[in-house]
Design a protein around this motif. Structure first.
Motif: not given
Length: 123
Positions: A8-17, A72-78, A114-121
């Motif tokens: 679920g990581g990725g690149s997003v502009q400031a103010g995004g989700s 689903k044994n899944t945790v989320y971070l909104q 976990g191995q990590g997922t990159q978030v770039t804002v």
């Protein structure tokens, strides 16, 4: 051994989700999210215990929400209203319940990562 796979990581502009997901190979007592920016220590964001009780780091409360899908044994971070300073590698973690009762588990008490997922804002 619990395996944790983030997505679920990725690149997003400031103010995004963004919403991060972490699928665990089996049910665990406590799952948490941490993040680490370049040159900084890994810091806790939030944790959620087996039956849904949550804890947040003081600086993270408000814009970040942790939740889980038990079947689903899944945790989320909104993550909402993202800022450039939220740019980091985000990690899912598993710890024993006793370390999640009053706070996000300390780094030293995490059993699995976990191995990590990159978030770039971007600004």
């Amino acid at each position: 051994q619990v395996q944790l796979v983030e997505s679920g990581g990725g690149s997003v502009q400031a103010g995004g989700s963004l919403r991060l997901s972490c699928e665990a190979s089996e049910r665990h007592e406590c799952l948490a999210w941490f993040r680490q920016a370049p040159g900084s220590e890994r810091e806790g964001i939030a944790s959620i215990r087996k039956w849904g009780t949550t804890q947040y780091a003081e600086s993270m409360e408000g814009r970040f929400t942790i939740s889980k899908d038990i079947p689903k044994n899944t945790v989320y971070l909104q993550m909402n209203s993202l800022k450039p300073e939220d740019t980091a590698m985000y990690y899912c973690a598993a710890a024993l319940d006793r370390y999640c009762v009053r706070s996000v588990p300390p780094f030293r008490n995490v059993d699995y990562w976990g191995q990590g997922t990159q978030v770039t804002v971007s600004s």
